[in-house]
Write a protein that holds these residues in place. Structure first.
Motif, PDB file in Angstrom:
ATOM      1  N   PRO A 117       0.810  -1.224   0.000  1.00 46.61           N
ATOM      2  CA  PRO A 117       0.000   0.000   0.000  1.00 46.61           C
ATOM      3  C   PRO A 117       0.844   1.275   0.000  1.00 46.61           C
ATOM      4  O   PRO A 117       0.426   2.295  -0.547  1.00 46.61           O
ATOM      5  N   LEU A 118       2.058   1.221   0.581  1.00 48.18           N
ATOM      6  CA  LEU A 118       2.926   2.398   0.566  1.00 48.18           C
ATOM      7  C   LEU A 118       3.342   2.742  -0.858  1.00 48.18           C
ATOM      8  O   LEU A 118       3.204   3.895  -1.295  1.00 48.18           O
ATOM      9  N   ILE A 119       3.828   1.750  -1.603  1.00 48.49           N
ATOM     10  CA  ILE A 119       4.289   2.038  -2.969  1.00 48.49           C
ATOM     11  C   ILE A 119       3.093   2.368  -3.865  1.00 48.49           C
ATOM     12  O   ILE A 119       3.210   3.161  -4.814  1.00 48.49           O
ATOM     13  N   SER A 120       1.922   1.818  -3.549  1.00 50.33           N
ATOM     14  CA  SER A 120       0.713   2.162  -4.298  1.00 50.33           C
ATOM     15  C   SER A 120       0.369   3.641  -4.112  1.00 50.33           C
ATOM     16  O   SER A 120       0.017   4.336  -5.079  1.00 50.33           O
ATOM     17  N   SER A 121       0.489   4.130  -2.871  1.00 47.50           N
ATOM     18  CA  SER A 121       0.180   5.545  -2.614  1.00 47.50           C
ATOM     19  C   SER A 121       1.201   6.456  -3.302  1.00 47.50           C
ATOM     20  O   SER A 121       0.848   7.509  -3.827  1.00 47.50           O
ATOM     21  N   ILE A 122       2.466   6.042  -3.312  1.00 46.51           N
ATOM     22  CA  ILE A 122       3.516   6.839  -3.973  1.00 46.51           C
ATOM     23  C   ILE A 122       3.271   6.880  -5.474  1.00 46.51           C
ATOM     24  O   ILE A 122       3.384   7.933  -6.117  1.00 46.51           O
ATOM     25  N   SER A 123       2.921   5.732  -6.042  1.00 46.07           N
ATOM     26  CA  SER A 123       2.627   5.663  -7.472  1.00 46.07           C
ATOM     27  C   SER A 123       1.467   6.591  -7.832  1.00 46.07           C
ATOM     28  O   SER A 123       1.502   7.292  -8.849  1.00 46.07           O
ATOM     29  N   TYR A 124       0.445   6.614  -6.984  1.00 48.92           N
ATOM     30  CA  TYR A 124      -0.713   7.487  -7.209  1.00 48.92           C
ATOM     31  C   TYR A 124      -0.288   8.959  -7.210  1.00 48.92           C
ATOM     32  O   TYR A 124      -0.687   9.731  -8.089  1.00 48.92           O
ATOM     33  N   CYS A 125       0.538   9.335  -6.246  1.00 52.89           N
ATOM     34  CA  CYS A 125       1.047  10.715  -6.185  1.00 52.89           C
ATOM     35  C   CYS A 125       1.789  11.068  -7.477  1.00 52.89           C
ATOM     36  O   CYS A 125       1.573  12.145  -8.058  1.00 52.89           O
ATOM     37  N   HIS A 126       2.668  10.172  -7.911  1.00 53.07           N
ATOM     38  CA  HIS A 126       3.492  10.449  -9.085  1.00 53.07           C
ATOM     39  C   HIS A 126       2.643  10.574 -10.347  1.00 53.07           C
ATOM     40  O   HIS A 126       2.931  11.414 -11.214  1.00 53.07           O
ATOM     41  N   SER A 258      10.771   3.064 -11.518  1.00 56.67           N
ATOM     42  CA  SER A 258       9.739   4.049 -11.168  1.00 56.67           C
ATOM     43  C   SER A 258       8.799   3.409 -10.143  1.00 56.67           C
ATOM     44  O   SER A 258       8.801   2.182  -9.947  1.00 56.67           O
ATOM     45  N   ALA A 259       7.964   4.214  -9.522  1.00 59.11           N
ATOM     46  CA  ALA A 259       7.006   3.666  -8.557  1.00 59.11           C
ATOM     47  C   ALA A 259       6.042   2.681  -9.247  1.00 59.11           C
ATOM     48  O   ALA A 259       5.687   1.649  -8.679  1.00 59.11           O
TER      49      ALA A 259
END
Length: 266
Positions: A117-126, A258-259
């Motif tokens: 979920p952490l990398i999912s949230s970062i990917s969403y931000c990017h 990349s994320a």
């Protein structure tokens, strides 16, 4: 404005404190639902950078609204002296506490339950053109149901606003900051991937990948970026996990994942 806030929300005990403000538990006087109120004393903001961070965070949280793994902002109240943000209540121990309290390390399954979920949230931000720029365990929160919520976007930046998609400025935290940030060069959103890689390494190893006895020594270790997997620590860690760490903690940004690429592998 404080009177209007108190009409809508009842503030109870203090649950956190930072440089410029206090976080209180609160509940809606209409629905009874629980939230957190982040109250920032604007009189403590000593320079333009701090004021920019204050103005930026609510705007960025509005843009990122709707993602289940990012702290949501619900209301804002502002007067001459204070900014009050009503946000999700995250009253379970944060990731820093969880790591500190363990003594041992996370299994790969346990680490994945946090990392995914952490990398999912970062990917969403990017994907929305926003880099967090201060990914660290203290900013990885959990609500009462155990859902991960990425928080504290005061250092975030809209990299999409720049034609080249780059940013500048030394922001971040020792242990977690990417080498290209420390070198003073322009950098892109992959600084967040580096920081997430450091968190994953710490969860699996119990120690950070790059560290020294002082912030200066830690920064020197980060700049060298000499990634190691000591056998006694990583004996039970899978080759796939170590390969992912190599590709996230890669000093060559052009070769760093990349994320979205990390998300597809995790």
């Amino acid at each position: 404005m404080k009177e209007v806030l108190n009409d809508d929300y009842q503030l109870t005990e203090e649950i956190g404190r930072g440089r410029f403000g206090v976080v209180y538990r609160c509940y809606s006087t209409v629905s009874g639902d629980s939230f957190a109120c982040k109250s920032i004393d604007k009189r403590l903001l000593s320079d333009n950078t701090d004021r920019e961070c204050l103005e930026k965070e609510p705007k960025i949280l509005h843009i990122l609204g709707g993602n289940p793994n990012i702290v949501q902002i619900h209301r804002i109240y502002e007067d001459d002296d204070y900014l009050h943000m009503i946000i999700d209540l995250c009253d379970s121990p944060d990731l820093f506490e969880r790591i500190s309290n363990r003594a041992g390390v996370f299994s790969e399954t346990e680490a994945a339950s946090v990392f995914s979920p952490l990398i999912s949230s970062i990917s969403y931000c990017h994907r929305l053109g926003i880099a967090h720029r201060d990914i660290k365990p203290d900013n990885v929160l959990f609500d009462s149901r155990g859902n991960l919520k990425l928080a504290d976007f005061g250092s975030a930046e809209w990299f999409a606003m720049n034609e080249r998609g780059t940013m500048s400025g030394i922001v971040g935290t020792p242990y977690y900051v990417a080498p290209e940030v420390l070198s003073g060069r322009e950098y892109n959103e992959k600084v967040d991937v580096w920081s997430a890689g450091v968190i994953l390494y710490i969860m699996l190893a119990g120690v950070p990948p790059f560290y020294g006895d002082s912030p200066e020594e830690t920064f020197e270790a980060v700049l060298r970026a000499n990634l190691r997997f000591p056998t006694r620590i990583f004996r039970s860690v899978s080759p796939e996990a170590k390969d992912l760490l190599r590709k996230m903690l890669c000093k060559d940004v052009s070769r760093r994942l990349s994320a979205d690429q990390v998300l597809s592998k995790s």
